[in-house]
Each structure stands twice: as structure tokens, then as C-alpha cells.
Design a protein around this motif. Structure first.
Motif, PDB file in Angstrom:
ATOM      1  N   MET A 132      15.496  20.571  30.469  1.00 33.41           N
ATOM      2  CA  MET A 132      15.047  19.190  30.334  1.00 33.41           C
ATOM      3  C   MET A 132      13.680  19.082  31.010  1.00 33.41           C
ATOM      4  O   MET A 132      13.462  19.689  32.050  1.00 33.41           O
ATOM      5  CB  MET A 132      16.021  18.217  31.014  1.00 33.41           C
ATOM      6  N   ALA A 149      24.132   7.999  35.483  1.00 29.34           N
ATOM      7  CA  ALA A 149      23.894   8.300  34.068  1.00 29.34           C
ATOM      8  C   ALA A 149      24.434   7.170  33.200  1.00 29.34           C
ATOM      9  O   ALA A 149      23.790   6.737  32.238  1.00 29.34           O
ATOM     10  CB  ALA A 149      24.541   9.633  33.688  1.00 29.34           C
ATOM     11  N   MET A 153      22.101   4.850  30.809  1.00 34.02           N
ATOM     12  CA  MET A 153      22.314   4.756  29.349  1.00 34.02           C
ATOM     13  C   MET A 153      22.507   3.300  28.935  1.00 34.02           C
ATOM     14  O   MET A 153      22.049   2.889  27.873  1.00 34.02           O
ATOM     15  CB  MET A 153      23.504   5.621  28.923  1.00 34.02           C
ATOM     16  N   LYS A 238      23.663   7.587  23.257  1.00 30.75           N
ATOM     17  CA  LYS A 238      23.098   8.614  24.142  1.00 30.75           C
ATOM     18  C   LYS A 238      24.205   9.548  24.645  1.00 30.75           C
ATOM     19  O   LYS A 238      25.359   9.144  24.759  1.00 30.75           O
ATOM     20  CB  LYS A 238      22.409   7.970  25.337  1.00 30.75           C
ATOM     21  N   ALA A 240      25.141  12.094  27.846  1.00 33.60           N
ATOM     22  CA  ALA A 240      24.874  12.639  29.181  1.00 33.60           C
ATOM     23  C   ALA A 240      25.862  13.767  29.440  1.00 33.60           C
ATOM     24  O   ALA A 240      27.045  13.642  29.142  1.00 33.60           O
ATOM     25  CB  ALA A 240      25.015  11.556  30.246  1.00 33.60           C
ATOM     26  N   ASP A 260      20.624  13.941  26.271  1.00 28.08           N
ATOM     27  CA  ASP A 260      19.620  12.981  26.732  1.00 28.08           C
ATOM     28  C   ASP A 260      19.494  12.990  28.252  1.00 28.08           C
ATOM     29  O   ASP A 260      18.441  12.726  28.801  1.00 28.08           O
ATOM     30  CB  ASP A 260      20.006  11.571  26.267  1.00 28.08           C
ATOM     31  N   ILE A 261      20.632  13.259  28.899  1.00 29.29           N
ATOM     32  CA  ILE A 261      20.669  13.334  30.360  1.00 29.29           C
ATOM     33  C   ILE A 261      21.535  14.530  30.722  1.00 29.29           C
ATOM     34  O   ILE A 261      22.576  14.756  30.101  1.00 29.29           O
ATOM     35  CB  ILE A 261      21.302  12.057  30.968  1.00 29.29           C
ATOM     36  N   PHE A 283      19.663  15.526  38.540  1.00 28.86           N
ATOM     37  CA  PHE A 283      19.653  14.573  37.436  1.00 28.86           C
ATOM     38  C   PHE A 283      18.397  14.829  36.620  1.00 28.86           C
ATOM     39  O   PHE A 283      17.288  14.754  37.149  1.00 28.86           O
ATOM     40  CB  PHE A 283      19.637  13.145  37.986  1.00 28.86           C
ATOM     41  N   THR A 285      16.326  14.463  32.637  1.00 33.95           N
ATOM     42  CA  THR A 285      16.329  13.701  31.394  1.00 33.95           C
ATOM     43  C   THR A 285      15.063  13.981  30.588  1.00 33.95           C
ATOM     44  O   THR A 285      14.264  14.846  30.935  1.00 33.95           O
ATOM     45  CB  THR A 285      16.493  12.190  31.686  1.00 33.95           C
ATOM     46  N   ARG A 286      14.915  13.225  29.510  1.00 29.02           N
ATOM     47  CA  ARG A 286      13.736  13.360  28.670  1.00 29.02           C
ATOM     48  C   ARG A 286      12.542  12.683  29.338  1.00 29.02           C
ATOM     49  O   ARG A 286      12.713  11.720  30.070  1.00 29.02           O
ATOM     50  CB  ARG A 286      13.961  12.681  27.323  1.00 29.02           C
ATOM     51  N   TYR A 289      12.027   8.833  29.364  1.00 35.28           N
ATOM     52  CA  TYR A 289      12.852   7.955  30.191  1.00 35.28           C
ATOM     53  C   TYR A 289      12.395   7.949  31.648  1.00 35.28           C
ATOM     54  O   TYR A 289      13.156   7.603  32.554  1.00 35.28           O
ATOM     55  CB  TYR A 289      14.322   8.374  30.111  1.00 35.28           C
ATOM     56  N   ILE A 293      14.750   6.744  35.121  1.00 29.71           N
ATOM     57  CA  ILE A 293      15.529   7.729  35.881  1.00 29.71           C
ATOM     58  C   ILE A 293      15.713   7.242  37.327  1.00 29.71           C
ATOM     59  O   ILE A 293      14.786   6.754  37.948  1.00 29.71           O
ATOM     60  CB  ILE A 293      14.850   9.124  35.800  1.00 29.71           C
TER      61      ILE A 293
END
Ligand SMILES: *Cc1c(COP(=O)(O)O)cnc(C)c1O
Length: 949
Positions: A132, A149, A153, A238, A240, A260-261, A283, A285-286, A289, A293
Motif C-alpha cells: 500500500m 478502519a 470506511m 470498501k 479493509a 483499500d485499507i 495502518f 491505505t491508498r 485517502y 487516515i
């Protein structure tokens, strides 16, 4: 001086120092100062009822005895905790090193480059292993990461989903039970419906906005979620993924199949189990985001001369700025443990980590074959480290358990009678032979020991990772101990910590973290215990937890306590959940409003919103006190909606408001509860307490008031103490069959660092603690008078005194000279000091809290420093120094600038870097010039691979 009285070592001020200090403050005795500072009405009538103070030696014996009551078995229970080998070079040079553990959260970038680099290493590890692009630099634990998460979302729902009220979170039933429990606690007040089921059977109805699955799952099976993820995305939902970080060395990472997460724990990257914590959750993510986060992100930036450096990025999305609009309430996280996990990856590199993961998998694979041969029934055919087995007819789980316990081995026992185990880094061939033997004895089948377990894999092509990771130079250079030790040292030298000078951060209470308090943590009996072991193996921990709980209840004047929350903000959240449960129990569940004074810490409103409340701000008067009339009016106006008041005492302005008892009464009359933010408990211990004042709940920050180190931004412990009527609503834990308000993965949160606070209280005793509080107030008042004729302080109590901290006025300076409080903060670095708290709670000021641990010498040196800086400001004001080129706006002056042949300033090098004689003796050489704050946000580069080119 009595040399064996610990309080005399903890408290920086001696009897001999008192006359000078008291005279300057203008009182005859310390007690006079205290009497004039803390309202008589709320003072304790008697000394705290605590056992007599122990000497350091006595405590060492005592804690040694408790440690020996822990029985350290080999635990293969897994479920989020795994035995792991902390490289000695990291244990000694980081974990046991005060430069690393006493430093503050790296807000002051220029004197934090070492830990910022270490944390960026951590983010790079997470980013690489998960595939990620963006990772934060830790969350509190795996279970809260799961909850974060879910919340994230929810916030990321499309407009259409929001409009349609899509509020269902799907959680696969094969997720660790503590993660599910904490998701539930956190989801309910957010209005999230948690739907638990089999992901294969999920129908993506429009109400489902997000899914959480685990990889490998609770039964150890590696599911292929590719198709599921595609279906989810097609439905606008989404995904996770809770992923085991070690397994990702061998498995296709979730980032490569569309997650996504991705989140999880990093305990198995060289962090001891510590009976549950602390360790760092990750943690990732993309990139798109990045504003959603939770937690802190480290990024690259440049200093003003273009040198590449590190800084905390995107601060504008954090709770201290956004308050009730913040994405999460995370403040303190797990910096020290993230630093260690990052170093673990640096030390082992890609090859080392892959090797460890392969060894783990090979042992599991070998055992799987042997056990199936013995008649055990395969439940998970695709595994990394964990096997779940059905038992043959003639073997009962009880029989297996008895045999395992007799060999000092803990297995995992599933509710349906299955038995399982998780192999870890520390599992040897001998351990594997013993495991096999246990299952063999139970099955009454002969087994054969082997000398070596050859590398093997049961992973198929679809699951096997092909992409590379940890390719950056930092993961390839430091694989020998000499190199590693020097790398750690190199980073360490870039950071100011308590090992260098006073860190007078108001509200953060950076007091001594004594060596005798820290030493027990390195004892294997505290380090290597799994949190889910049978109770009789953890008697040392249980006794310590019981004793410490008693002490903290005595100190706060309350009757119930939980040690589960892993930070102050997590404590706030927990306290509010307790209040919510209580109100529901008396038919007042509709109360949805929390009253919060304008001066409150940003985590207060952020926690209130996370707990599902609306917030209402009440004003402060010109003295910095809560405006009682405004509070009364707002409370009464919203009488039927009001759930609680969140109040800090003494106030965030360091003032003991005399109306506090009246404030509590007003709130109670409205049928609401009083929540006290205990961050300022250092001004109360032994003199007053929340119970006496009339509050219902309060959280403590063990990493502030109670001598647990700050760790550069965690670990923390945020116990919540409650009055009697709230005891039934304290957090439970799924392990004990009661998930009510469960807020952390482990039943006792970060149990591993509780010995620190326990040591502090045992060795200080009631007298020492009380003297501590008085001295903290003395030191703050000494600084306040000493700087009164120059800067001046913003707020004072009724009799003209401050509490344990004080706010230094810098706004006039700005008007008259253009110099800001930030310039002063940066200039302090040239003098070898970490800045006080900047612009909180009052903009344009510095809040100073010297704590009781500082000596008169250090206080005087700090005063001289502040006066010297005052003089420098005067020079600018009077035109003796250039407005465009002076020591303040150019501060800090890095070493490379000072020694450059190209010195361009209108003042001398000596003035820049040796502004005062005492600096020569203790010069802190700064590594980078002032850091560009906006560049790193405009282009966020959150890994070591980043480049501005
Ligand atoms: C430090 C602090 C908090 C938050 O504590 P964390 O452990 O960082 O989450 C809350 N309120 C006040 C007043 C604080 O000083």
C-alpha cells in the motif's frame, strides 16, 4: 540527604533550595504557597493511604518476587500475539536507552530527526509488506486499528451511500474475537450496524458500505479474497484487511489484490508479548485517502537551505486542530514500539525477514503433515503459521490440554473443541518435536524426533508473493551488530530527550522516568507472557495489576478502575462509553450532548464525537477559568440532552478554579455526569482528587503523571477511574466472556509497562507523592515569577499564583518585534532546549511545565536562557539587530551552517551557536535548519523511497 529515599532522587529540589525559591515567589513556606494555590474546599484532609515507601533496592526485590510468580510456558496461542526475538542490539540501544524512551512526540522537527527517520523506516516496512502506498507511524493496537478502519470506511461513503443511509459494516466471522469485540464497541455509537457472517455468502446490498476480513484468518486459513474484493468494489463497498505482517513476507500482499485499507499488529517484528502490550499496530491505505487516515504520518520535507529532512505531515487533519471534526482521536500512539519494529526490519533486511517467515512456515508445514498422519483432522489446508485441527475420536481437548500443560506448553483451544497452535520466530526444532510429542501422546501414537526441519512450503502459486520488498538501502546496510549499533547511535544523536535537558512541555508532564522503574521491563518474566495464558500462569501480573489498581483508586478517590485503554484519548473514549452505558441503564440513553470548555485539549471533542455525542462549547473568562455563568446557562438550557461535562482540572491554563465543586453540582443537577480529563493530575496527587472534587469519571495518563516514559509518542496507558455507580459499566473482555465496552485487544491493555507506574508509586509513597505535587507547583511558580518582568504570564489563580504549569505571554513580543512564539521555540534549540508547548491552550503563547524532577540549577539555566532570548528579542525591537536577519528568525542554526565557509549573517557564528556560556558545556548540535512546513504537505512522501525530483 537520606540517600536511600527514592523521592529524594526523583524530586529535583532539596531543602537547601527552598529559601531562595520561596523568597522569590514571595511566600514563607511551601505549605503557604500550596494553601494559596489550591482551594481549601477541595483539599484532602489526610495523607493518601498507601503502603510505606520502598527503597530502590527493596522494590527491586519486591518486583523480582512478583516476576517469579509468572510462569513462562511456551505459548502457541497466537490470536494476535506471538513469541518474537528482540535483537539484543535493539533491546539495549533503543528499548533500554533513555534517549529513545524519554523523548517527546516529534512536533519540534529539527531536534527530532532521529526518531522521525526511525518512524519513516517503520512506515516503509508497512508500505512494502502490505503493498500500500501510504502507512501511518502506528496505532494503539490491532483491535483499535480494526475499529479505526470501520470508522474511516464510514467516512469514505459516497454521497449516494450517505444519502441512502448505508450503515452496515460486514465483518467476516473468521476474525480474531478481540478485534470483533472492539469493532462492536466502537461501531455502536457511530450508528454502524455490524453484520457478522461468511464472506463467501455475503450479498452486497446497498446498505453495506465496508467489509473487514482477516488474512490469514482466525482459523489460520489463507483465503483468496481477490474475487470478493472485486465484487465489493463493484458494489461501491470498501474492503479493509487485517493482515499478519510476518505472513506478508511470503503471501501476495492485500495491496496487490485491491484492498483499500490494510492493518494489523507489528508485535511479531521483534517486540515482546508483554502480557498483551504495548506493541504497535499498523495502518495502511491508498494515497487518495491521506486526509482520512487516522494517526500520524511522517513524510519527507526540506529545510530552508534545501537539505532533505523528515517531519510529521498533514497535521491539519489531527484532533488538536480539527477538534470535533477530526478523523480520529488518536494522539499518543506506539512510537517507541514502531521504532523498534522498524529497526528489526533494518537489522534483518528483506532476506532475514523472508528467512524467518520461511522457517515459521516450514515448521508449521512439517507439523501439519505429521499430525494428519497421527489422525488429527485438517481444518485449514492453506496456512502460514497457524494450524487448526479437529481431534480424532479417542482424543479430547481436555486430554491434550493436560498433556500440554505438563510439558509447560500452551495451545489454542477453540470453542468447538478444535485445538490449534501458531508457530513463531522463537520456535526451534526441539520445540517442534515437543509439540509433535504432545499430540502423539494424546493420540497414543509413536512419533519420531528429527534433527532438522527442511525448508518446505504448502503455498500454491496464487498465494505466493513474487514482488520484492525492503529494497531501500537502509534495509541492506546494517546487518552486523557493529553497523546496527552505530546506525541507532547516529539517529539518537539527532534528538533532544530528557537525557539532554529539561523538556518543559505544559500538559505533557515530562518528568523523570527513573532507571529503577524501567529495569524490571527487561525481565523475561514480564516480557515473554502471552495475554491469553491461563490465569494461574500470570499470578505475578495479576498481583501487580491488583496492587496498582488499588493505588490508583486511592489516589483518585474512586472505587472502580480499568487499565485497558492504551492512551489518554483512549481513556477519554472509554470513560464516555461508560457514561453512555450508565445513562442507558437508567433510561437516559437519549442524552446526546457533551459540554466542553473552549480551553479543552483537542482530544476531548474528538473523543466525544467518536463516542457518538454532539459537543457544545462553553466559554472561558478573561482569567482563563471556565465561565461558570455561561456553563450554567448552557447546561440548564440543554438540561434534558446533556450527558456529561468534560473538564480538565486544574484547567488547561494551569489554574485551580475555585468554582470547580460548584461546576460539578450544576452538572449533576442537570442529571449529567462529570468527566475529568486527568492529564493535569500531576497538580493533584496527594493534595486533592477527582473523587473529592465531585467528578464521576477520570482518566489518568500514566505516561505523564505517573512516570511512564513518553517514548517519542507512545506507548501510553490511560486508565479510567470511576465512582461506584459506574463500576458495572467498566470494560470487559471477550476472554472473560463479557465484551461490554471492550476497548483494547488485550484484557489489561499495555500490561507490560505497568511495572513502571507501580514502581513509581511504591517507591514514592504517600509522602513522596505529595511532596512531588507540591514541588511541581513550586517549580512552576518559581519560573513564573522569574519571567514575570519580561514575558509575563497569561493567567493566574485568585491569589496570584499558578498551578503546576504556566503560560508565557508572547503575543506582545510579536506585535512589537515581529518575533513569534515559534521563533522562540526554534531559538531554544540553539540553547539546547526542547520548546515548551506551543500555542496550546492559548494561541501565541508557550506553556511551561517544569515538573518536580528538575533541579534548581536546571530551572535557573532555563530562566537564564529565556532571559537571554528576551534580550535578543529586544535587540530586534530596538533595531540593534536586523528584522530580516537575526538569531531568532534564522533559528535553529544547524552545525553545517555554523561551520560553513560561507557564513552570510549579520551576526557572528558564536552568537548563533554559543549564545550563553553554559551552552558550551552541553551543546546540542542541530542537524537541519528550519524545516519547510508546507512542502512536505504539498507533496506527501511517506516512505524512504520518496524524492522531490
Ligand atoms: C495529553 C493529553 C491528552 C491526550 O492523551 P494521549 O495519551 O496523548 O492520548 C488529553 N488531554 C490533555 C489535557 C492532555 O494533556
Amino acid at each position: 540527604m537520606k540517600t536511600d529515599v527514592f523521592a529524594n532522587r526523583h524530586i529535583g529540589i532539596t531543602e537547601n533550595d527552598l529559601p531562595k525559591m520561596l523568597e522569590r515567589i514571595g511566600v514563607k513556606t511551601l505549605d503557604e504557597l500550596i494553601d494559596k494555590t489550591i482551594p481549601e474546599k477541595i483539599r484532602l484532609k489526610a495523607q493518601l493511604n498507601l503502603p510505606p515507601a520502598m527503597t530502590e533496592r527493596k522494590f527491586a526485590e519486591h518486583i523480582g518476587k512478583l516476576a517469579s510468580m509468572n510462569k513462562i510456558y511456551k505459548s502457541y496461542i497466537g490470536t494476535g500475539w506471538y513469541d518474537s526475538i528482540t535483537p539484543a542490539v535493539i533491546q539495549r540501544n533503543v528499548f533500554e536507552n533513555p534517549v529513545w524512551y524519554t523523548s517527546y512526540t516529534p512536533y519540534q522537527t529539527e531536534i527530532s530527526q532521529g526518531r522521525l527517520e526511525a518512524l519513516l523506516n517503520f512506515q516503509t516496512v508497512v508500505s512494502d509488506l502490505t503493498a500500500m502506498p501510504l502507512a501511518n507511524c502506528s496505532l494503539l493496537d490491532e483491535a483499535t486499528a480494526a475499529a479505526e478502519a470501520a470508522t474511516m470506511m464510514l467516512a469514505l461513503r459516497s454521497r449516494a451511500q450517505q444519502k441512502a443511509g448505508a450503515n452496515t459494516l460486514f465483518v467476516d466471522r473468521e476474525i480474531f474475537p478481540q478485534n470483533l469485540a472492539v469493532i462492536r464497541t466502537r461501531a455502536i455509537p457511530q450508528g454502524i450496524e455490524v453484520k457478522v457472517g461468511d464472506y463467501k455468502e455475503l450479498e452486497f446490498t446497498p446498505d453495506v458500505f465496508g467489509c473487514i476480513v482477516q488474512y490469514p484468518n482466525n482459523s489460520g486459513n489463507i483465503e483468496d479474497y481477490r474475487e470478493f474484493t472485486e465484487r465489493a468494489h463493484a458494489a461501491g463497498c470498501k474492503v479493509a484487511v487485517d493482515a499478519d505482517i510476518m505472513s506478508l513476507a511470503l503471501l501476495v500482499p492485500p495491496g496487490e489484490w485491491g484492498a483499500d485499507i490494510v492493518f494489523g499488529g507489528t508485535q511479531r517484528l521483534g517486540i515482546p508479548m508483554f502480557y498483551g502490550g504495548p506493541s504497535a499496530a499498523y495502518f495502511a491505505t491508498r494515497d487518495e485517502y491521506k486526509r482520512n487516515i487516522p494517526g500520524r504520518i511522517i513524510g519527507l520535507s526540506k529545510d530552508k537551505y534545501g537539505k532533505i529532512c523528515y517531519r510529521m505531515a498533514l497535521q491539519t487533519r489531527e484532533q488538536h486542530i480539527k477538534r470535533e471534526k477530526a478523523t480520529s482521536n488518536i494522539c499518543t500512539a506506539q512510537a517507541l514500539l514502531a521504532t523498534m519494529a522498524g529497526f528489526y526490519a533494518v537489522y534483518h533486511g528483506a532476506e532475514g525477514i523472508k528467512d524467518i517467515a520461511k522457517r515459521i512456515h516450514s515448521i508449521a508445514n512439517w507439523l501439519n503433515k505429521q499430525l494428519l498422519r497421527l489422525g488429527y483432522i485438517e481444518r485449514n489446508s492453506l496456512f502460514f503459521d497457524t494450524l487448526r485441527l479437529g481431534l480424532p475420536d479417542h482424543v479430547s481437548a481436555q486430554k491434550l490440554r493436560t498433556i500440554a500443560l505438563s510439558k509447560e506448553v500452551n495451545l489454542r483451544y477453540f470453542e468447538n473443541g478444535d485445538v490449534g497452535f501458531s508457530i513463531d520466530e522463537a520456535t526451534t526444532v526441539a520445540d517442534a518435536n515437543l509439540l509433535l510429542m504432545i499430540f502423539g501422546i494424546a493420540a497414543e501414537e509413536p512419533v519420531h524426533e528429527i534433527d532438522d526441519i527442511p525448508e518446505s512450503s504448502s503455498l500454491n502459486r496464487e498465494l505466493r508473493r513474487r514482488s520484492s520488498y525492503l529494497t531501500h538501502e537502509v534495509f541492506n546496510r546494517y546487518h552486523t551488530e557493529t553497523e546496527m549499533m552505530r546506525y541507532i547511535k547516529r539517529l539518537e544523536r539527532k534528538d533532544i530527550s530528557l537525557a539532554h535537558s529539561m523538556i518543559s512541555l505544559g500538559s505533557c508532564t515530562m518528568k523523570l522516568n527513573a532507571a529503577s522503574e524501567m529495569l524490571p521491563l527487561s525481565n523475561a518474566s514480564w516480557m515473554n507472557m502471552h495475554p491469553l495464558v491461563p490465569e494461574d500462569q500470570a499470578q505475578g501480573y495479576r498481583t501487580l495489576i491488583e496492587n496498582l489498581s488499588q493505588q490508583l483508586m486511592t489516589i483518585t478517590g474512586f472505587e472502580g478502575i480499568t487499565l485497558q485503554p492504551n492512551s489518554g484519548a483512549a481513556g477519554e473514549y472509554t470513560g464516555l462509553r461508560i457514561i453512555r452505558s450508565y445513562l442507558e441503564s437508567i433510561g437516559q440513553g437519549h442524552r446526546n450532548l457533551i459540554l466542553i470548555p473552549a480551553s479543552a485539549h483537542g482530544t476531548n471533542p474528538a473523543s466525544a464525537v467518536q463516542a457518538g455525542y454532539e459537543t457544545l462549547t462553553c466559554a472561558c473568562d478573561e482569567r482563563g477559568n471556565v465561565d461558570v455563568e455561561d456553563l450554567r446557562q448552557k447546561a440548564e438550557e440543554h438540561k434534558d440532552q446533556l450527558a456529561a461535562l468534560m473538564i480538565t482540572y486544574p484547567s488547561t491554563h494551569g489554574i485551580f478554579e475555585s468554582d470547580i465543586a460548584e461546576i460539578c453540582k450544576i452538572i449533576h443537577r442537570c442529571g449529567a455526569q462529570v468527566y475529568m480529563d486527568g492529564a493535569n493530575m500531576n497538580a493533584q496527587v496527594g493534595l486533592t482528587n477527582p473523587g473529592t472534587i465531585g467528578a464521576d469519571v477520570c482518566h489518568l495518563n500514566l505516561h505523564k503523571t505517573f512516570a511512564s516514559p513518553h517514548g517519542g509518542g507512545g506507548p501510553g496507558v490511560g486508565p479510567v477511574c470511576v465512582a461506584k455507580h459506574l463500576i458495572p459499566f467498566l470494560p470487559g473482555h471477550n476472554l472473560f466472556g463479557n465484551e461490554q465496552n471492550e476497548v483494547s485487544a488485550a484484557p489489561y491493555g499495555s500490561a507490560g509497562i505497568l511495572p513502571i507506574t507501580y514502581a513509581y508509586i511504591c517507591m514514592m509513597g504517600a509522602e513522596g507523592l505529595e511532596r512531588s505535587t507540591k514541588t511541581a507547583i513550586l517549580n512552576a511558580n518559581y519560573l513564573a515569577v522569574s519571567l514575570n518582568d519580561t514575558y509575563g504570564t497569561v493567567y493566574r489563580g485568585t491569589n496570584g499564583f499558578v498551578g503546576h504549569e504556566m503560560i508565557l505571554e508572547c503575543r506582545k513580543i510579536h506585535e512589537e518585534s515581529g518575533i513569534t512564539e515559534n521563533d522562540i521555540a526554534k531559538r531554544l534549540m540553539d540553547y539546547g532546549y526542547h520548546a515548551p508547548t506551543l500555542s496550546f491552550p492559548v494561541h501565541g503563547t508557550l506553556m511551561i511545565e517544569p515538573t518536580e524532577s528538575e533541579s534548581l540549577y536546571e530551572l535557573d539555566n532555563f530562566i537564564d536562557t529565556m532571559l537571554s532570548i528576551w534580550h535578543e528579542i529586544e535587540e530586534v525591537k530596538d533595531g540593534k539587530a536586523s528584522k530580516e536577519d537575526n538569531v531568532l528568525i534564522n533559528a535553529p542554526h544547524p552545525e553545517y551552517e555554523a561551520v560553513s565557509d560561507n557564513w552570510q549573517h549579520t551576526y557572528s557564528r558564536e552568537k548563533a551557536v554559543y549564545p550563553m556560556e553554559s551552552v558550551r558545556e552541553n551543546k546540542f548540535w542541530i542537524n537541519v535548519a528550519r524545516v519547510d512546513n508546507t512542502l512536505g504537505d504539498r507533496k506527501l512522501l511517506p516512505t524512504r523511497y520518496g524524492s522531490f525530483d
